[in-house]
Design a protein around this motif. Sequence first.
Motif, short mmCIF file in Angstrom:
data_model
loop_
_atom_site.label_atom_id
_atom_site.label_comp_id
_atom_site.label_asym_id
_atom_site.label_seq_id
_atom_site.Cartn_x
_atom_site.Cartn_y
_atom_site.Cartn_z
N LYS A 254 0.85 -1.17 0.00
CA LYS A 254 0.00 0.00 0.00
C LYS A 254 0.90 1.24 0.00
N THR A 255 0.37 2.32 -0.54
CA THR A 255 1.14 3.56 -0.52
C THR A 255 0.19 4.75 -0.57
N THR A 256 0.75 5.94 -0.48
CA THR A 256 -0.04 7.17 -0.48
C THR A 256 0.35 8.03 -1.66
N GLY A 257 -0.46 9.04 -1.93
CA GLY A 257 -0.13 9.97 -3.00
C GLY A 257 1.20 10.66 -2.78
N ASP A 258 1.47 11.09 -1.55
CA ASP A 258 2.74 11.75 -1.24
C ASP A 258 3.93 10.85 -1.55
N ASP A 259 3.83 9.59 -1.15
CA ASP A 259 4.94 8.67 -1.38
C ASP A 259 5.11 8.37 -2.87
N MET A 260 4.02 8.27 -3.61
CA MET A 260 4.14 8.03 -5.04
C MET A 260 4.82 9.20 -5.75
N VAL A 261 4.59 10.41 -5.28
CA VAL A 261 5.27 11.58 -5.84
C VAL A 261 6.78 11.46 -5.60
N ARG A 262 7.16 11.01 -4.40
CA ARG A 262 8.59 10.81 -4.10
C ARG A 262 9.18 9.73 -5.00
N PHE A 263 8.44 8.66 -5.22
CA PHE A 263 8.91 7.59 -6.08
C PHE A 263 9.09 8.08 -7.52
N LEU A 264 8.10 8.81 -8.02
CA LEU A 264 8.18 9.33 -9.38
C LEU A 264 9.36 10.28 -9.53
N ALA A 265 9.57 11.14 -8.54
CA ALA A 265 10.68 12.10 -8.60
C ALA A 265 12.03 11.38 -8.68
N ALA A 266 12.16 10.28 -7.94
CA ALA A 266 13.40 9.51 -7.95
C ALA A 266 13.64 8.83 -9.29
#
Length: 255
Positions: free
Chosen positions: A120-132
Amino acid sequence: MTGYSEQLFADEPPSSELINWWNQYDTPPQGCWQYSNIGFVTLGFAVTQMFAKDKGHNYNEILAEYVTGPLGMKQTGAVLNSSWKIAQGCIGHWSKSSEPPYQIVFDRNTPTGGTAFDLKTTGDDMVRFLAAQIAAPNGVLGSQIALTQQNQGTFPVCGEKTSVTMGLAWQITTDTQGHTVFTKNGATSRGGFEAIVIVVPELQCGVAVLSNQYFDASGVHPAGIGPGRTALEIISQLHPGFELTEPLPEHDPFD
Protein backbone atom coordinates in the motif's frame (compact mmCIF):
# COMPACT_ATOMS: atom_id res chain seq x y z
CA MET A 1 -1.54 -21.59 -8.67
CA THR A 2 -2.95 -18.87 -6.42
CA GLY A 3 -1.87 -17.20 -3.23
CA TYR A 4 1.85 -17.35 -3.99
CA SER A 5 2.43 -13.72 -3.00
CA GLU A 6 0.83 -13.97 0.43
CA GLN A 7 3.88 -15.34 2.22
CA LEU A 8 6.27 -12.83 0.65
CA PHE A 9 4.38 -9.72 1.78
CA ALA A 10 3.59 -11.23 5.18
CA ASP A 11 7.33 -11.90 5.78
CA GLU A 12 6.76 -15.63 5.83
CA PRO A 13 8.75 -18.33 4.00
CA PRO A 14 7.43 -19.52 0.62
CA SER A 15 4.67 -22.10 0.64
CA SER A 16 5.43 -25.74 -0.13
CA GLU A 17 3.31 -25.35 -3.29
CA LEU A 18 5.55 -22.54 -4.55
CA ILE A 19 8.71 -24.43 -3.66
CA ASN A 20 7.43 -27.46 -5.58
CA TRP A 21 6.72 -25.21 -8.56
CA TRP A 22 10.29 -23.86 -8.44
CA ASN A 23 11.72 -27.39 -8.21
CA GLN A 24 9.74 -28.57 -11.23
CA TYR A 25 10.37 -25.50 -13.36
CA ASP A 26 12.51 -25.99 -16.45
CA THR A 27 14.09 -22.86 -17.88
CA PRO A 28 12.58 -22.49 -21.35
CA PRO A 29 14.68 -21.76 -24.42
CA GLN A 30 15.02 -18.13 -25.40
CA GLY A 31 11.90 -17.12 -27.24
CA CYS A 32 8.95 -14.85 -26.70
CA TRP A 33 8.07 -12.40 -23.92
CA GLN A 34 5.22 -13.02 -21.50
CA TYR A 35 4.25 -11.06 -18.40
CA SER A 36 4.79 -13.15 -15.26
CA ASN A 37 3.36 -12.29 -11.85
CA ILE A 38 4.94 -15.38 -10.34
CA GLY A 39 8.26 -14.24 -11.80
CA PHE A 40 8.10 -11.00 -9.82
CA VAL A 41 7.21 -12.88 -6.63
CA THR A 42 10.12 -15.25 -7.24
CA LEU A 43 12.46 -12.24 -7.52
CA GLY A 44 11.07 -10.96 -4.23
CA PHE A 45 11.89 -14.21 -2.47
CA ALA A 46 15.34 -14.23 -4.08
CA VAL A 47 15.98 -10.80 -2.53
CA THR A 48 15.06 -12.12 0.92
CA GLN A 49 17.90 -14.64 0.59
CA MET A 50 20.48 -11.98 -0.30
CA PHE A 51 20.40 -9.76 2.80
CA ALA A 52 19.87 -11.55 5.76
CA LYS A 53 19.65 -11.87 9.43
CA ASP A 54 16.42 -13.79 8.98
CA LYS A 55 16.36 -15.17 5.45
CA GLY A 56 12.94 -15.56 3.92
CA HIS A 57 11.21 -13.49 6.61
CA ASN A 58 12.39 -9.99 5.80
CA TYR A 59 10.94 -8.59 2.58
CA ASN A 60 9.36 -5.55 4.25
CA GLU A 61 12.50 -4.88 6.28
CA ILE A 62 14.66 -4.94 3.13
CA LEU A 63 12.20 -2.72 1.27
CA ALA A 64 12.24 -0.13 4.07
CA GLU A 65 16.03 -0.20 4.58
CA TYR A 66 17.15 -0.04 0.96
CA VAL A 67 14.34 1.62 -1.00
CA THR A 68 11.45 3.35 0.71
CA GLY A 69 13.49 4.61 3.67
CA PRO A 70 16.20 6.36 1.63
CA LEU A 71 13.54 7.84 -0.67
CA GLY A 72 11.60 9.23 2.30
CA MET A 73 8.59 7.03 1.52
CA LYS A 74 7.40 6.63 5.10
CA GLN A 75 3.88 5.56 4.19
CA THR A 76 4.54 2.55 1.95
CA GLY A 77 4.50 -1.10 2.94
CA ALA A 78 2.50 -4.29 3.13
CA VAL A 79 1.02 -3.53 6.56
CA LEU A 80 -1.05 -0.38 6.71
CA ASN A 81 -0.48 2.09 9.52
CA SER A 82 -3.60 3.97 10.62
CA SER A 83 -1.66 7.26 10.54
CA TRP A 84 -1.00 7.03 6.79
CA LYS A 85 -2.83 9.49 4.56
CA ILE A 86 -4.24 6.74 2.40
CA ALA A 87 -7.64 6.06 0.87
CA GLN A 88 -8.63 3.57 3.53
CA GLY A 89 -11.77 1.55 3.11
CA CYS A 90 -11.84 1.51 -0.70
CA ILE A 91 -13.46 -1.68 -1.95
CA GLY A 92 -12.13 -3.10 -5.19
CA HIS A 93 -14.52 -4.38 -7.81
CA TRP A 94 -14.25 -6.10 -11.16
CA SER A 95 -16.39 -7.10 -14.13
CA LYS A 96 -17.37 -10.74 -14.53
CA SER A 97 -19.15 -10.23 -17.83
CA SER A 98 -17.70 -9.82 -21.32
CA GLU A 99 -20.91 -8.23 -22.56
CA PRO A 100 -22.66 -5.01 -21.53
CA PRO A 101 -23.70 -3.94 -18.98
CA TYR A 102 -20.50 -5.42 -17.47
CA GLN A 103 -21.91 -6.46 -14.12
CA ILE A 104 -19.78 -5.26 -11.20
CA VAL A 105 -18.78 -8.09 -8.90
CA PHE A 106 -17.48 -7.94 -5.34
CA ASP A 107 -15.54 -11.14 -4.76
CA ARG A 108 -12.96 -11.78 -2.04
CA ASN A 109 -12.55 -8.05 -1.67
CA THR A 110 -11.59 -6.29 1.53
CA PRO A 111 -11.07 -2.59 2.25
CA THR A 112 -7.66 -1.12 1.56
CA GLY A 113 -5.34 -2.31 4.29
CA GLY A 114 -7.37 -5.41 4.98
CA THR A 115 -4.53 -7.75 4.05
CA ALA A 116 -0.75 -7.86 4.14
CA PHE A 117 -0.55 -9.49 0.72
CA ASP A 118 0.34 -6.46 -1.35
CA LEU A 119 1.99 -3.06 -0.98
CA LYS A 120 0.00 0.00 0.00
CA THR A 121 1.14 3.56 -0.52
CA THR A 122 -0.04 7.17 -0.48
CA GLY A 123 -0.13 9.97 -3.00
CA ASP A 124 2.74 11.75 -1.24
CA ASP A 125 4.94 8.67 -1.38
CA MET A 126 4.14 8.03 -5.04
CA VAL A 127 5.27 11.58 -5.84
CA ARG A 128 8.59 10.81 -4.10
CA PHE A 129 8.91 7.59 -6.08
CA LEU A 130 8.18 9.33 -9.38
CA ALA A 131 10.68 12.10 -8.60
CA ALA A 132 13.40 9.51 -7.95
CA GLN A 133 12.71 7.87 -11.31
CA ILE A 134 12.84 11.21 -13.13
CA ALA A 135 16.10 12.27 -11.48
CA ALA A 136 17.87 9.48 -9.60
CA PRO A 137 19.26 10.57 -6.20
CA ASN A 138 22.95 10.49 -5.43
CA GLY A 139 24.53 7.40 -3.94
CA VAL A 140 24.05 3.68 -4.29
CA LEU A 141 20.27 3.80 -4.61
CA GLY A 142 20.49 6.33 -7.41
CA SER A 143 22.88 4.13 -9.37
CA GLN A 144 20.55 1.17 -8.92
CA ILE A 145 17.55 3.17 -10.11
CA ALA A 146 19.56 4.14 -13.19
CA LEU A 147 20.38 0.47 -13.74
CA THR A 148 16.70 -0.49 -13.77
CA GLN A 149 16.17 1.98 -16.62
CA GLN A 150 18.86 0.52 -18.87
CA ASN A 151 17.63 -1.24 -22.00
CA GLN A 152 17.97 -5.02 -21.56
CA GLY A 153 16.68 -5.95 -25.03
CA THR A 154 13.59 -6.15 -27.20
CA PHE A 155 11.55 -9.36 -27.23
CA PRO A 156 8.60 -10.59 -29.33
CA VAL A 157 5.36 -10.97 -27.36
CA CYS A 158 4.15 -14.57 -27.21
CA GLY A 159 1.34 -15.19 -29.69
CA GLU A 160 1.35 -11.64 -31.06
CA LYS A 161 3.09 -9.64 -33.75
CA THR A 162 4.25 -6.97 -31.32
CA SER A 163 7.38 -6.72 -29.19
CA VAL A 164 8.35 -5.33 -25.78
CA THR A 165 11.56 -3.56 -24.81
CA MET A 166 12.53 -4.23 -21.19
CA GLY A 167 14.61 -2.57 -18.52
CA LEU A 168 14.73 -4.27 -15.14
CA ALA A 169 10.94 -4.58 -14.60
CA TRP A 170 10.31 -1.36 -16.51
CA GLN A 171 8.71 -1.72 -19.93
CA ILE A 172 10.38 0.83 -22.20
CA THR A 173 8.86 2.63 -25.17
CA THR A 174 9.12 6.05 -26.82
CA ASP A 175 6.81 8.89 -27.73
CA THR A 176 6.46 10.36 -31.20
CA GLN A 177 8.99 13.08 -30.29
CA GLY A 178 11.67 10.52 -29.41
CA HIS A 179 11.50 10.72 -25.60
CA THR A 180 12.11 7.51 -23.66
CA VAL A 181 9.04 6.40 -21.70
CA PHE A 182 9.09 3.93 -18.79
CA THR A 183 5.86 2.16 -17.86
CA LYS A 184 4.76 -0.43 -15.31
CA ASN A 185 1.19 -1.59 -14.82
CA GLY A 186 -0.54 -4.32 -12.91
CA ALA A 187 -3.78 -5.50 -11.37
CA THR A 188 -5.29 -7.75 -8.76
CA SER A 189 -8.06 -8.67 -11.15
CA ARG A 190 -10.55 -10.44 -8.90
CA GLY A 191 -9.48 -8.22 -6.06
CA GLY A 192 -10.72 -5.36 -8.17
CA PHE A 193 -7.70 -3.03 -8.19
CA GLU A 194 -5.54 -1.76 -11.04
CA ALA A 195 -2.60 0.65 -11.29
CA ILE A 196 -0.09 2.12 -13.71
CA VAL A 197 3.03 4.26 -13.46
CA ILE A 198 4.42 6.17 -16.46
CA VAL A 199 7.67 8.16 -16.28
CA VAL A 200 9.18 10.39 -18.99
CA PRO A 201 12.47 11.67 -17.49
CA GLU A 202 13.32 13.95 -20.43
CA LEU A 203 10.05 15.82 -19.86
CA GLN A 204 10.55 15.69 -16.07
CA CYS A 205 7.11 14.12 -15.92
CA GLY A 206 5.70 11.14 -14.06
CA VAL A 207 2.12 9.99 -13.46
CA ALA A 208 0.70 7.27 -11.24
CA VAL A 209 -2.95 6.23 -11.52
CA LEU A 210 -4.50 3.91 -8.93
CA SER A 211 -7.98 2.47 -9.44
CA ASN A 212 -10.33 0.34 -7.36
CA GLN A 213 -11.92 -1.06 -10.50
CA TYR A 214 -10.55 -3.76 -12.77
CA PHE A 215 -11.79 -4.54 -16.27
CA ASP A 216 -9.86 -6.66 -18.72
CA ALA A 217 -9.88 -6.13 -22.47
CA SER A 218 -13.44 -7.50 -22.71
CA GLY A 219 -14.88 -4.92 -20.33
CA VAL A 220 -15.25 -1.17 -20.21
CA HIS A 221 -14.55 1.04 -17.22
CA PRO A 222 -17.72 2.83 -16.07
CA ALA A 223 -15.94 6.13 -16.68
CA GLY A 224 -15.20 4.97 -20.21
CA ILE A 225 -11.46 5.13 -19.69
CA GLY A 226 -8.93 2.91 -17.92
CA PRO A 227 -5.89 3.84 -15.82
CA GLY A 228 -3.44 3.60 -18.73
CA ARG A 229 -5.36 5.95 -21.00
CA THR A 230 -6.00 8.26 -18.03
CA ALA A 231 -2.26 8.52 -17.34
CA LEU A 232 -1.46 9.21 -21.00
CA GLU A 233 -4.12 11.92 -21.22
CA ILE A 234 -2.74 13.61 -18.09
CA ILE A 235 0.74 13.70 -19.66
CA SER A 236 -0.65 15.01 -22.97
CA GLN A 237 -2.37 17.83 -21.09
CA LEU A 238 0.92 18.77 -19.45
CA HIS A 239 2.91 18.28 -22.66
CA PRO A 240 0.71 18.89 -25.72
CA GLY A 241 1.52 16.54 -28.57
CA PHE A 242 2.67 13.71 -26.32
CA GLU A 243 1.72 10.38 -27.85
CA LEU A 244 3.25 6.91 -27.64
CA THR A 245 4.62 5.25 -30.75
CA GLU A 246 2.98 1.96 -29.77
CA PRO A 247 0.18 0.85 -27.43
CA LEU A 248 0.91 0.14 -23.78
CA PRO A 249 1.65 -3.58 -23.24
CA GLU A 250 -0.99 -5.50 -21.33
CA HIS A 251 -0.26 -6.77 -17.83
CA ASP A 252 -1.22 -10.23 -16.67
CA PRO A 253 -4.35 -10.27 -14.45
CA PHE A 254 -3.40 -11.38 -10.95
CA ASP A 255 -6.18 -13.22 -9.13
